[in-house]
Design a protein around this motif. Sequence first.
Motif, mmCIF file in Angstrom:
data_model
loop_
_atom_site.group_PDB
_atom_site.id
_atom_site.type_symbol
_atom_site.label_atom_id
_atom_site.label_comp_id
_atom_site.label_asym_id
_atom_site.label_seq_id
_atom_site.Cartn_x
_atom_site.Cartn_y
_atom_site.Cartn_z
ATOM 1 N N THR A 51 0.810 -1.218 0.000
ATOM 2 C CA THR A 51 0.000 0.000 0.000
ATOM 3 C C THR A 51 0.845 1.270 0.000
ATOM 4 O OG1 THR A 51 -0.087 -0.103 2.403
ATOM 5 C CG2 THR A 51 -1.956 -1.058 1.207
ATOM 6 N N GLU A 96 1.654 11.128 3.038
ATOM 7 C CA GLU A 96 0.926 9.887 2.777
ATOM 8 C C GLU A 96 0.655 9.120 4.071
ATOM 9 O OE1 GLU A 96 2.050 7.351 -0.658
ATOM 10 O OE2 GLU A 96 2.256 5.786 0.849
ATOM 11 N N GLU A 108 7.534 3.466 -9.157
ATOM 12 C CA GLU A 108 7.240 3.435 -10.585
ATOM 13 C C GLU A 108 5.732 3.488 -10.858
ATOM 14 O OE1 GLU A 108 7.452 -0.184 -12.701
ATOM 15 O OE2 GLU A 108 8.526 0.693 -14.379
ATOM 16 N N ALA A 109 4.990 2.822 -10.005
ATOM 17 C CA ALA A 109 3.545 2.751 -10.224
ATOM 18 C C ALA A 109 2.843 4.075 -9.961
ATOM 19 C CB ALA A 109 2.942 1.656 -9.348
ATOM 20 N N PHE A 110 3.479 4.937 -9.207
ATOM 21 C CA PHE A 110 2.797 6.171 -8.819
ATOM 22 C C PHE A 110 3.544 7.418 -9.285
ATOM 23 C CE2 PHE A 110 1.402 2.874 -5.976
ATOM 24 C CZ PHE A 110 0.035 3.030 -6.013
ATOM 25 N N GLN A 111 4.383 7.271 -10.281
ATOM 26 C CA GLN A 111 5.118 8.433 -10.764
ATOM 27 C C GLN A 111 4.168 9.383 -11.497
ATOM 28 O OE1 GLN A 111 8.009 6.823 -13.407
ATOM 29 N NE2 GLN A 111 6.504 5.930 -14.772
ATOM 30 N N GLY A 112 4.593 10.632 -11.632
ATOM 31 C CA GLY A 112 3.817 11.594 -12.396
ATOM 32 C C GLY A 112 2.551 12.043 -11.717
ATOM 33 N N ARG A 113 2.577 12.093 -10.386
ATOM 34 C CA ARG A 113 1.397 12.569 -9.679
ATOM 35 C C ARG A 113 1.139 14.028 -10.007
ATOM 36 N NH1 ARG A 113 -0.804 10.183 -4.668
ATOM 37 N NH2 ARG A 113 -0.240 8.010 -4.780
ATOM 38 N N ALA A 114 -0.146 14.367 -10.151
ATOM 39 C CA ALA A 114 -0.501 15.729 -10.511
ATOM 40 C C ALA A 114 -0.145 16.701 -9.391
ATOM 41 C CB ALA A 114 -1.990 15.796 -10.827
ATOM 42 N N ARG A 115 -0.393 16.272 -8.122
ATOM 43 C CA ARG A 115 -0.093 17.146 -6.994
ATOM 44 C C ARG A 115 1.166 16.658 -6.296
ATOM 45 N NH1 ARG A 115 -4.938 17.177 -3.124
ATOM 46 N NH2 ARG A 115 -4.848 14.968 -3.595
ATOM 47 N N THR A 172 7.344 2.483 -1.929
ATOM 48 C CA THR A 172 7.977 1.220 -2.299
ATOM 49 C C THR A 172 7.556 0.779 -3.701
ATOM 50 O OG1 THR A 172 6.189 -0.029 -1.284
ATOM 51 C CG2 THR A 172 8.108 0.423 0.080
ATOM 52 N N ASN A 173 6.652 1.546 -4.285
ATOM 53 C CA ASN A 173 6.205 1.250 -5.649
ATOM 54 C C ASN A 173 6.295 2.522 -6.473
ATOM 55 O OD1 ASN A 173 5.089 -1.554 -5.222
ATOM 56 N ND2 ASN A 173 4.002 -0.397 -3.659
#
Lengths: 111, 365
Positions: free
Chosen positions: A15, A36, A22-29, A19-20
Amino acid sequence: MCGLCGMLGRPGHWTETATNAEAFQGRARSHTWHRERQDRARLVNRVLRHYGFNLSDWAATSFVLRSHTGQTSLVDNLTEVWAAAEALGKRDCDPLDEDLLTALSEDEAAR
Amino acid sequence: MTDYAALIPVNVVTGFLGSGKTTLLQKLLASPRLKDTAVLVNEFGEVGLDHHLLENVTEGALLLENGCVCCALREDLRESLRDLFSRRERRVIPEFRRVVIETSGLADPVPIAYTMLAEPVLQHHFRLGTIVATVDAVNGRAQLDRNPESLKQAAVADRLILTKTDLAPAGQVNALRTELRRLNGGAVLIDSNVEFPDPERLLMDDAFDRESRDREVDRWLQDRVSGLRPSEHPHGSQAHDGTYSFSVRVDTPLDWSAFGVWMTMLLNRHGDKVLRIKGLLNVAGVAAPVLINGVQHVVHPPVHLECWPDADHGSRIVFVVQGLSRERIEASLKVFNALANPAMVSESVSPVRDQPALETAPSRQ
Protein backbone atom coordinates in the motif's frame (compact mmCIF):
# COMPACT_ATOMS: atom_id res chain seq x y z
CA MET A 1 19.64 -4.23 7.63
CA CYS A 2 18.82 -2.11 10.65
CA GLY A 3 22.04 -0.85 12.28
CA LEU A 4 20.50 -0.88 15.74
CA CYS A 5 18.74 -4.20 15.97
CA GLY A 6 20.42 -6.13 13.16
CA MET A 7 17.07 -7.09 11.68
CA LEU A 8 17.02 -7.80 7.97
CA GLY A 9 15.06 -5.18 6.07
CA ARG A 10 11.78 -6.25 4.53
CA PRO A 11 10.29 -4.88 1.33
CA GLY A 12 7.71 -2.18 1.96
CA HIS A 13 4.05 -2.93 2.22
CA TRP A 14 2.15 -2.96 -1.09
CA THR A 15 0.00 0.00 0.00
CA GLU A 16 3.00 2.32 0.40
CA THR A 17 3.60 4.26 -2.78
CA ALA A 18 7.24 4.91 -1.81
CA THR A 19 7.98 1.22 -2.30
CA ASN A 20 6.20 1.25 -5.65
CA ALA A 21 7.57 4.51 -6.98
CA GLU A 22 7.24 3.43 -10.59
CA ALA A 23 3.55 2.75 -10.22
CA PHE A 24 2.80 6.17 -8.82
CA GLN A 25 5.12 8.43 -10.76
CA GLY A 26 3.82 11.59 -12.40
CA ARG A 27 1.40 12.57 -9.68
CA ALA A 28 -0.50 15.73 -10.51
CA ARG A 29 -0.09 17.15 -6.99
CA SER A 30 3.01 17.17 -4.84
CA HIS A 31 3.07 14.09 -2.69
CA THR A 32 5.38 13.31 0.17
CA TRP A 33 5.96 10.14 2.06
CA HIS A 34 5.19 11.90 5.35
CA ARG A 35 1.93 13.32 3.98
CA GLU A 36 0.93 9.89 2.78
CA ARG A 37 1.46 8.39 6.23
CA GLN A 38 -0.65 11.15 7.77
CA ASP A 39 -3.42 10.66 5.20
CA ARG A 40 -3.39 6.95 5.81
CA ALA A 41 -3.59 7.32 9.59
CA ARG A 42 -6.39 9.86 9.24
CA LEU A 43 -8.44 7.53 7.06
CA VAL A 44 -7.80 4.51 9.25
CA ASN A 45 -8.92 6.52 12.28
CA ARG A 46 -12.23 7.32 10.59
CA VAL A 47 -12.83 3.55 10.58
CA LEU A 48 -11.11 2.62 13.84
CA ARG A 49 -13.17 5.00 15.95
CA HIS A 50 -16.14 2.69 15.39
CA TYR A 51 -14.18 -0.03 17.15
CA GLY A 52 -12.82 2.17 19.94
CA PHE A 53 -9.29 2.53 18.62
CA ASN A 54 -6.96 5.28 17.47
CA LEU A 55 -3.84 5.05 15.30
CA SER A 56 -0.86 7.41 15.42
CA ASP A 57 2.43 7.54 13.57
CA TRP A 58 5.47 6.41 15.55
CA ALA A 59 8.85 7.75 14.42
CA ALA A 60 7.68 7.57 10.80
CA THR A 61 8.49 3.86 10.79
CA SER A 62 5.59 2.21 12.61
CA PHE A 63 2.16 3.02 13.96
CA VAL A 64 0.84 2.83 17.51
CA LEU A 65 -2.64 1.40 17.86
CA ARG A 66 -4.34 2.53 21.07
CA SER A 67 -7.67 1.42 22.43
CA HIS A 68 -9.90 3.77 24.37
CA THR A 69 -9.18 1.63 27.42
CA GLY A 70 -5.43 2.13 27.14
CA GLN A 71 -4.31 -1.05 25.40
CA THR A 72 -1.55 -0.46 22.85
CA SER A 73 0.09 -2.35 20.04
CA LEU A 74 2.91 -1.38 17.68
CA VAL A 75 2.19 -2.24 14.04
CA ASP A 76 4.20 -1.81 10.85
CA ASN A 77 1.57 -1.52 8.17
CA LEU A 78 -2.13 -1.50 7.34
CA THR A 79 -2.45 -5.26 7.25
CA GLU A 80 -1.17 -5.46 10.82
CA VAL A 81 -3.53 -2.69 11.99
CA TRP A 82 -6.64 -4.81 11.46
CA ALA A 83 -5.21 -7.99 12.93
CA ALA A 84 -4.06 -6.07 16.02
CA ALA A 85 -7.39 -4.24 16.41
CA GLU A 86 -9.26 -7.55 16.26
CA ALA A 87 -6.89 -9.18 18.75
CA LEU A 88 -7.07 -6.30 21.25
CA GLY A 89 -10.77 -5.54 20.78
CA LYS A 90 -11.81 -9.20 20.60
CA ARG A 91 -14.27 -8.45 17.80
CA ASP A 92 -14.20 -8.64 14.01
CA CYS A 93 -13.30 -5.53 12.01
CA ASP A 94 -15.41 -6.23 8.93
CA PRO A 95 -15.54 -3.72 6.05
CA LEU A 96 -18.67 -5.48 4.75
CA ASP A 97 -20.54 -5.00 8.02
CA GLU A 98 -23.84 -3.14 7.43
CA ASP A 99 -23.58 -1.16 10.64
CA LEU A 100 -20.06 0.02 9.89
CA LEU A 101 -20.93 1.12 6.34
CA THR A 102 -24.01 2.97 7.55
CA ALA A 103 -22.02 4.69 10.29
CA LEU A 104 -19.24 5.69 7.88
CA SER A 105 -21.76 7.05 5.37
CA GLU A 106 -23.55 9.01 8.10
CA ASP A 107 -20.24 10.41 9.37
CA GLU A 108 -19.33 11.52 5.88
CA ALA A 109 -22.72 13.11 5.24
CA ALA A 110 -22.50 15.02 8.54
CA ARG A 111 -19.07 16.52 7.82
CA MET B 1 13.67 -2.02 -2.78
CA THR B 2 14.25 -4.92 -5.12
CA ASP B 3 13.08 -4.31 -8.68
CA TYR B 4 10.10 -6.66 -8.78
CA ALA B 5 10.15 -6.99 -12.56
CA ALA B 6 13.79 -8.13 -12.47
CA LEU B 7 13.12 -11.05 -10.11
CA ILE B 8 13.06 -14.62 -11.48
CA PRO B 9 9.45 -15.51 -12.32
CA VAL B 10 8.08 -18.72 -10.85
CA ASN B 11 5.12 -20.24 -12.70
CA VAL B 12 2.82 -22.71 -11.02
CA VAL B 13 1.29 -25.48 -13.12
CA THR B 14 -1.51 -27.08 -11.17
CA GLY B 15 -4.59 -29.18 -11.83
CA PHE B 16 -6.46 -32.09 -10.34
CA LEU B 17 -5.26 -35.70 -10.47
CA GLY B 18 -5.09 -36.95 -14.05
CA SER B 19 -6.05 -33.63 -15.61
CA GLY B 20 -2.99 -33.49 -17.86
CA LYS B 21 -0.52 -31.24 -16.03
CA THR B 22 2.55 -33.21 -16.99
CA THR B 23 1.45 -33.64 -20.61
CA LEU B 24 0.96 -29.88 -20.86
CA LEU B 25 4.34 -29.25 -19.27
CA GLN B 26 5.96 -31.75 -21.62
CA LYS B 27 4.62 -29.84 -24.64
CA LEU B 28 5.64 -26.47 -23.20
CA LEU B 29 9.17 -27.55 -22.33
CA ALA B 30 9.74 -28.71 -25.90
CA SER B 31 9.84 -25.05 -26.87
CA PRO B 32 13.32 -23.53 -27.18
CA ARG B 33 11.92 -20.40 -25.54
CA LEU B 34 11.89 -22.28 -22.22
CA LYS B 35 15.39 -23.72 -22.48
CA ASP B 36 16.60 -21.59 -19.57
CA THR B 37 13.83 -22.78 -17.26
CA ALA B 38 14.29 -24.87 -14.12
CA VAL B 39 11.47 -27.29 -13.37
CA LEU B 40 10.40 -28.48 -9.95
CA VAL B 41 8.02 -31.42 -9.94
CA ASN B 42 6.25 -32.87 -6.98
CA GLU B 43 6.40 -36.41 -8.20
CA PHE B 44 7.68 -38.19 -11.26
CA GLY B 45 4.53 -39.54 -12.83
CA GLU B 46 3.80 -41.84 -15.73
CA VAL B 47 4.37 -39.14 -18.31
CA GLY B 48 8.12 -38.67 -18.61
CA LEU B 49 9.60 -35.20 -18.60
CA ASP B 50 12.80 -34.70 -20.47
CA HIS B 51 14.48 -31.52 -19.35
CA HIS B 52 18.01 -30.66 -18.38
CA LEU B 53 17.02 -28.81 -15.22
CA LEU B 54 14.49 -31.06 -13.58
CA GLU B 55 14.26 -31.39 -9.80
CA ASN B 56 12.04 -33.41 -7.54
CA VAL B 57 10.32 -31.81 -4.56
CA THR B 58 8.74 -33.87 -1.85
CA GLU B 59 5.65 -31.99 -0.89
CA GLY B 60 6.30 -31.48 2.77
CA ALA B 61 4.57 -30.21 5.83
CA LEU B 62 3.28 -26.67 5.89
CA LEU B 63 4.51 -24.19 8.43
CA LEU B 64 1.37 -22.51 9.61
CA GLU B 65 2.22 -19.00 10.69
CA ASN B 66 -1.12 -17.54 11.69
CA GLY B 67 -3.66 -20.27 11.34
CA CYS B 68 -4.79 -19.32 7.85
CA VAL B 69 -4.13 -22.16 5.45
CA CYS B 70 -3.23 -19.86 2.57
CA CYS B 71 -0.64 -18.00 4.67
CA ALA B 72 1.56 -21.00 5.09
CA LEU B 73 5.17 -21.29 4.09
CA ARG B 74 5.90 -24.32 1.97
CA GLU B 75 8.99 -25.56 3.76
CA ASP B 76 9.83 -28.01 0.98
CA LEU B 77 9.60 -25.35 -1.66
CA ARG B 78 11.60 -22.87 0.35
CA GLU B 79 14.48 -25.30 0.64
CA SER B 80 14.27 -26.36 -3.01
CA LEU B 81 14.25 -22.81 -4.35
CA ARG B 82 17.01 -21.64 -2.01
CA ASP B 83 19.13 -24.61 -3.03
CA LEU B 84 18.38 -24.05 -6.71
CA PHE B 85 19.35 -20.39 -6.47
CA SER B 86 22.49 -21.16 -4.50
CA ARG B 87 23.67 -23.64 -7.13
CA ARG B 88 22.85 -21.15 -9.87
CA GLU B 89 24.98 -18.50 -8.19
CA ARG B 90 27.86 -20.95 -7.71
CA ARG B 91 27.49 -21.90 -11.40
CA VAL B 92 26.95 -25.53 -10.51
CA ILE B 93 23.89 -25.45 -12.75
CA PRO B 94 23.11 -23.26 -15.78
CA GLU B 95 21.80 -19.76 -15.15
CA PHE B 96 18.07 -20.38 -15.37
CA ARG B 97 15.80 -17.36 -15.87
CA ARG B 98 12.48 -18.94 -14.97
CA VAL B 99 11.19 -21.67 -12.66
CA VAL B 100 8.12 -23.80 -13.30
CA ILE B 101 6.64 -25.74 -10.40
CA GLU B 102 4.31 -28.62 -11.14
CA THR B 103 2.18 -29.23 -8.07
CA SER B 104 0.58 -32.46 -6.98
CA GLY B 105 -3.03 -33.00 -8.02
CA LEU B 106 -4.31 -32.18 -4.55
CA ALA B 107 -2.13 -29.15 -3.87
CA ASP B 108 -3.40 -25.70 -2.99
CA PRO B 109 -1.42 -23.21 -5.15
CA VAL B 110 -1.85 -20.31 -2.73
CA PRO B 111 0.80 -21.33 -0.13
CA ILE B 112 3.25 -21.44 -3.06
CA ALA B 113 2.37 -17.82 -3.85
CA TYR B 114 2.66 -16.90 -0.18
CA THR B 115 6.07 -18.57 0.10
CA MET B 116 7.32 -16.52 -2.85
CA LEU B 117 6.17 -13.19 -1.46
CA ALA B 118 6.73 -13.70 2.26
CA GLU B 119 9.86 -15.82 2.64
CA PRO B 120 12.67 -13.41 3.62
CA VAL B 121 15.28 -14.82 1.20
CA LEU B 122 13.09 -15.91 -1.70
CA GLN B 123 11.30 -12.56 -1.93
CA HIS B 124 14.56 -10.93 -2.99
CA HIS B 125 15.22 -13.38 -5.83
CA PHE B 126 11.90 -14.79 -7.07
CA ARG B 127 8.45 -13.53 -7.88
CA LEU B 128 5.24 -15.33 -8.67
CA GLY B 129 4.46 -15.67 -12.37
CA THR B 130 1.22 -16.94 -13.88
CA ILE B 131 -0.70 -19.78 -12.26
CA VAL B 132 -1.79 -22.30 -14.90
CA ALA B 133 -4.51 -24.83 -14.03
CA THR B 134 -5.49 -27.79 -16.18
CA VAL B 135 -9.12 -28.93 -16.13
CA ASP B 136 -10.08 -32.26 -17.62
CA ALA B 137 -13.13 -31.92 -19.93
CA VAL B 138 -14.29 -35.47 -19.19
CA ASN B 139 -14.15 -35.40 -15.38
CA GLY B 140 -13.63 -31.69 -14.68
CA ARG B 141 -17.21 -30.83 -13.77
CA ALA B 142 -17.50 -33.67 -11.28
CA GLN B 143 -14.12 -32.80 -9.80
CA LEU B 144 -15.14 -29.17 -9.34
CA ASP B 145 -18.35 -30.33 -7.64
CA ARG B 146 -16.78 -32.87 -5.33
CA ASN B 147 -13.23 -31.76 -4.66
CA PRO B 148 -12.48 -28.44 -2.99
CA GLU B 149 -8.86 -28.79 -4.16
CA SER B 150 -9.93 -28.79 -7.81
CA LEU B 151 -12.23 -25.82 -7.26
CA LYS B 152 -9.49 -23.80 -5.57
CA GLN B 153 -6.97 -24.57 -8.32
CA ALA B 154 -9.38 -23.33 -11.01
CA ALA B 155 -10.53 -20.31 -8.99
CA VAL B 156 -7.07 -18.81 -8.42
CA ALA B 157 -5.59 -19.54 -11.87
CA ASP B 158 -4.50 -16.94 -14.44
CA ARG B 159 -4.80 -19.48 -17.25
CA LEU B 160 -7.33 -22.28 -17.39
CA ILE B 161 -6.37 -25.05 -19.80
CA LEU B 162 -9.15 -27.37 -20.89
CA THR B 163 -7.69 -30.81 -21.61
CA LYS B 164 -9.13 -33.97 -23.19
CA THR B 165 -11.81 -31.98 -25.03
CA ASP B 166 -11.58 -34.49 -27.89
CA LEU B 167 -12.82 -37.20 -25.53
CA ALA B 168 -15.89 -35.37 -24.24
CA PRO B 169 -19.18 -34.51 -26.01
CA ALA B 170 -19.30 -30.94 -27.33
CA GLY B 171 -22.23 -30.07 -25.06
CA GLN B 172 -20.30 -31.19 -21.99
CA VAL B 173 -17.26 -29.15 -23.03
CA ASN B 174 -19.38 -26.04 -23.58
CA ALA B 175 -21.11 -26.47 -20.21
CA LEU B 176 -17.71 -26.77 -18.53
CA ARG B 177 -16.50 -23.62 -20.33
CA THR B 178 -19.52 -21.71 -19.05
CA GLU B 179 -18.95 -23.03 -15.56
CA LEU B 180 -15.28 -22.05 -15.58
CA ARG B 181 -16.19 -18.57 -16.85
CA ARG B 182 -18.63 -18.20 -13.98
CA LEU B 183 -16.07 -19.47 -11.52
CA ASN B 184 -13.07 -17.45 -12.66
CA GLY B 185 -13.93 -14.82 -15.24
CA GLY B 186 -10.53 -13.17 -14.90
CA ALA B 187 -8.59 -16.13 -16.30
CA VAL B 188 -7.70 -16.77 -19.94
CA LEU B 189 -9.47 -19.98 -21.03
CA ILE B 190 -7.61 -22.14 -23.55
CA ASP B 191 -8.63 -25.44 -25.19
CA SER B 192 -5.40 -27.45 -25.43
CA ASN B 193 -6.83 -29.50 -28.30
CA VAL B 194 -7.60 -26.44 -30.40
CA GLU B 195 -4.55 -24.39 -29.53
CA PHE B 196 -1.07 -25.84 -29.12
CA PRO B 197 0.27 -24.66 -25.76
CA ASP B 198 2.15 -21.43 -26.36
CA PRO B 199 4.84 -20.78 -23.71
CA GLU B 200 4.52 -17.05 -24.21
CA ARG B 201 0.78 -16.95 -23.65
CA LEU B 202 0.73 -19.49 -20.84
CA LEU B 203 3.86 -18.77 -18.85
CA MET B 204 5.87 -15.81 -20.06
CA ASP B 205 3.37 -12.98 -20.46
CA ASP B 206 2.35 -11.34 -17.22
CA ALA B 207 1.63 -7.91 -15.81
CA PHE B 208 5.03 -7.68 -14.11
CA ASP B 209 7.09 -8.25 -17.20
CA ARG B 210 7.67 -4.86 -18.84
CA GLU B 211 7.76 -6.27 -22.36
CA SER B 212 4.51 -8.19 -22.18
CA ARG B 213 2.61 -6.03 -19.71
CA ASP B 214 0.52 -4.13 -22.25
CA ARG B 215 -0.25 -7.31 -24.20
CA GLU B 216 -1.36 -9.05 -21.04
CA VAL B 217 -3.64 -6.20 -19.98
CA ASP B 218 -5.19 -5.93 -23.46
CA ARG B 219 -5.91 -9.64 -23.39
CA TRP B 220 -7.41 -9.38 -19.94
CA LEU B 221 -9.59 -6.39 -20.74
CA GLN B 222 -10.84 -7.59 -24.11
CA ASP B 223 -11.46 -11.21 -23.28
CA ARG B 224 -12.49 -11.06 -19.68
CA VAL B 225 -13.59 -7.85 -18.06
CA SER B 226 -15.72 -6.70 -20.96
CA GLY B 227 -17.34 -10.10 -21.18
CA LEU B 228 -17.98 -10.43 -17.48
CA ARG B 229 -21.19 -8.70 -16.56
CA PRO B 230 -22.43 -8.74 -13.00
CA SER B 231 -25.81 -9.92 -14.25
CA GLU B 232 -24.22 -13.12 -15.50
CA HIS B 233 -23.20 -13.94 -11.98
CA PRO B 234 -26.19 -13.55 -9.75
CA HIS B 235 -25.24 -12.82 -6.21
CA GLY B 236 -26.12 -15.65 -3.88
CA SER B 237 -25.26 -18.46 -6.24
CA GLN B 238 -24.61 -21.44 -4.06
CA ALA B 239 -23.00 -23.69 -6.66
CA HIS B 240 -19.51 -24.78 -5.65
CA ASP B 241 -19.85 -23.38 -2.13
CA GLY B 242 -20.91 -20.05 -3.57
CA THR B 243 -17.63 -19.54 -5.47
CA TYR B 244 -18.12 -17.16 -8.40
CA SER B 245 -16.49 -14.21 -10.09
CA PHE B 246 -17.75 -10.75 -10.86
CA SER B 247 -16.41 -7.39 -11.92
CA VAL B 248 -16.84 -4.10 -10.11
CA ARG B 249 -16.63 -0.83 -11.95
CA VAL B 250 -15.97 2.54 -10.33
CA ASP B 251 -16.10 5.60 -12.57
CA THR B 252 -14.72 8.17 -10.15
CA PRO B 253 -10.98 8.02 -9.41
CA LEU B 254 -9.95 5.92 -6.43
CA ASP B 255 -7.97 7.41 -3.58
CA TRP B 256 -4.97 5.11 -3.14
CA SER B 257 -4.81 5.43 0.66
CA ALA B 258 -8.54 4.73 1.00
CA PHE B 259 -8.24 1.77 -1.37
CA GLY B 260 -5.36 0.39 0.71
CA VAL B 261 -7.31 0.82 3.94
CA TRP B 262 -10.32 -0.94 2.41
CA MET B 263 -8.48 -3.81 0.76
CA THR B 264 -6.26 -4.63 3.75
CA MET B 265 -9.33 -4.64 5.98
CA LEU B 266 -11.24 -6.83 3.50
CA LEU B 267 -8.39 -9.30 3.16
CA ASN B 268 -7.76 -9.41 6.91
CA ARG B 269 -11.37 -10.40 7.60
CA HIS B 270 -12.30 -12.27 4.40
CA GLY B 271 -8.98 -13.21 2.78
CA ASP B 272 -9.90 -16.89 2.96
CA LYS B 273 -13.00 -16.13 0.86
CA VAL B 274 -11.50 -13.58 -1.53
CA LEU B 275 -9.71 -16.07 -3.75
CA ARG B 276 -8.53 -13.64 -6.38
CA ILE B 277 -8.51 -9.89 -7.07
CA LYS B 278 -7.25 -8.38 -10.33
CA GLY B 279 -7.85 -4.81 -11.24
CA LEU B 280 -7.02 -1.85 -13.41
CA LEU B 281 -7.39 1.24 -11.24
CA ASN B 282 -7.79 4.91 -12.01
CA VAL B 283 -5.93 6.33 -8.99
CA ALA B 284 -6.70 9.95 -8.15
CA GLY B 285 -3.79 12.20 -9.08
CA VAL B 286 -1.92 9.50 -11.04
CA ALA B 287 -1.96 9.82 -14.82
CA ALA B 288 -1.36 6.17 -15.67
CA PRO B 289 -3.55 3.24 -14.63
CA VAL B 290 -2.35 1.10 -11.73
CA LEU B 291 -2.67 -2.67 -11.82
CA ILE B 292 -3.37 -4.65 -8.69
CA ASN B 293 -3.20 -8.41 -8.36
CA GLY B 294 -3.89 -10.52 -5.29
CA VAL B 295 -4.35 -14.18 -4.42
CA GLN B 296 -6.14 -14.50 -1.09
CA HIS B 297 -3.99 -12.69 1.50
CA VAL B 298 -1.08 -12.42 -0.92
CA VAL B 299 -0.93 -9.10 -2.82
CA HIS B 300 1.66 -8.33 -5.47
CA PRO B 301 3.24 -4.87 -5.49
CA PRO B 302 1.12 -2.68 -7.79
CA VAL B 303 2.45 -1.89 -11.25
CA HIS B 304 1.53 0.82 -13.71
CA LEU B 305 0.89 1.01 -17.43
CA GLU B 306 2.48 3.71 -19.55
CA CYS B 307 -0.94 4.90 -20.61
CA TRP B 308 -4.57 3.85 -20.66
CA PRO B 309 -5.13 0.90 -23.00
CA ASP B 310 -8.43 2.33 -24.30
CA ALA B 311 -10.73 5.33 -23.97
CA ASP B 312 -12.39 3.84 -20.91
CA HIS B 313 -10.73 5.35 -17.82
CA GLY B 314 -12.97 3.71 -15.23
CA SER B 315 -11.51 1.40 -12.58
CA ARG B 316 -12.35 -2.23 -13.24
CA ILE B 317 -11.73 -4.94 -10.67
CA VAL B 318 -12.45 -8.65 -11.08
CA PHE B 319 -13.07 -10.67 -7.91
CA VAL B 320 -13.30 -14.40 -7.40
CA VAL B 321 -15.02 -14.92 -4.06
CA GLN B 322 -16.52 -17.68 -2.00
CA GLY B 323 -19.89 -16.84 -0.52
CA LEU B 324 -19.46 -13.06 -0.39
CA SER B 325 -22.00 -10.63 -1.81
CA ARG B 326 -21.01 -8.61 -4.87
CA GLU B 327 -23.34 -5.79 -3.89
CA ARG B 328 -21.85 -5.56 -0.41
CA ILE B 329 -18.26 -5.51 -1.70
CA GLU B 330 -19.08 -2.80 -4.25
CA ALA B 331 -20.97 -0.67 -1.73
CA SER B 332 -18.19 -1.03 0.82
CA LEU B 333 -15.48 0.01 -1.65
CA LYS B 334 -17.44 3.12 -2.60
CA VAL B 335 -18.16 4.11 1.00
CA PHE B 336 -14.45 3.81 1.88
CA ASN B 337 -13.44 5.75 -1.21
CA ALA B 338 -15.87 8.52 -0.32
CA LEU B 339 -14.09 8.93 3.05
CA ALA B 340 -11.09 10.34 1.22
CA ASN B 341 -12.93 12.64 -1.12
CA PRO B 342 -16.46 13.89 -0.53
CA ALA B 343 -16.77 14.71 -4.23
CA MET B 344 -17.04 10.98 -4.77
CA VAL B 345 -20.05 10.66 -2.51
CA SER B 346 -22.41 11.01 -5.45
CA GLU B 347 -21.29 7.58 -6.61
CA SER B 348 -21.29 6.16 -3.15
CA VAL B 349 -24.68 4.53 -3.29
CA SER B 350 -25.25 2.09 -0.52
CA PRO B 351 -27.46 -0.81 -1.56
CA VAL B 352 -26.90 -2.19 1.92
CA ARG B 353 -29.35 0.33 3.30
CA ASP B 354 -30.82 2.93 1.00
CA GLN B 355 -29.69 6.32 2.18
CA PRO B 356 -30.90 9.23 0.08
CA ALA B 357 -28.75 11.55 2.21
CA LEU B 358 -25.69 10.23 0.41
CA GLU B 359 -26.87 11.67 -2.87
CA THR B 360 -27.04 15.19 -1.46
CA ALA B 361 -24.18 15.08 1.00
CA PRO B 362 -22.64 18.50 1.55
CA SER B 363 -19.05 19.16 0.56
CA ARG B 364 -16.49 19.02 3.30
CA GLN B 365 -15.87 22.50 4.69
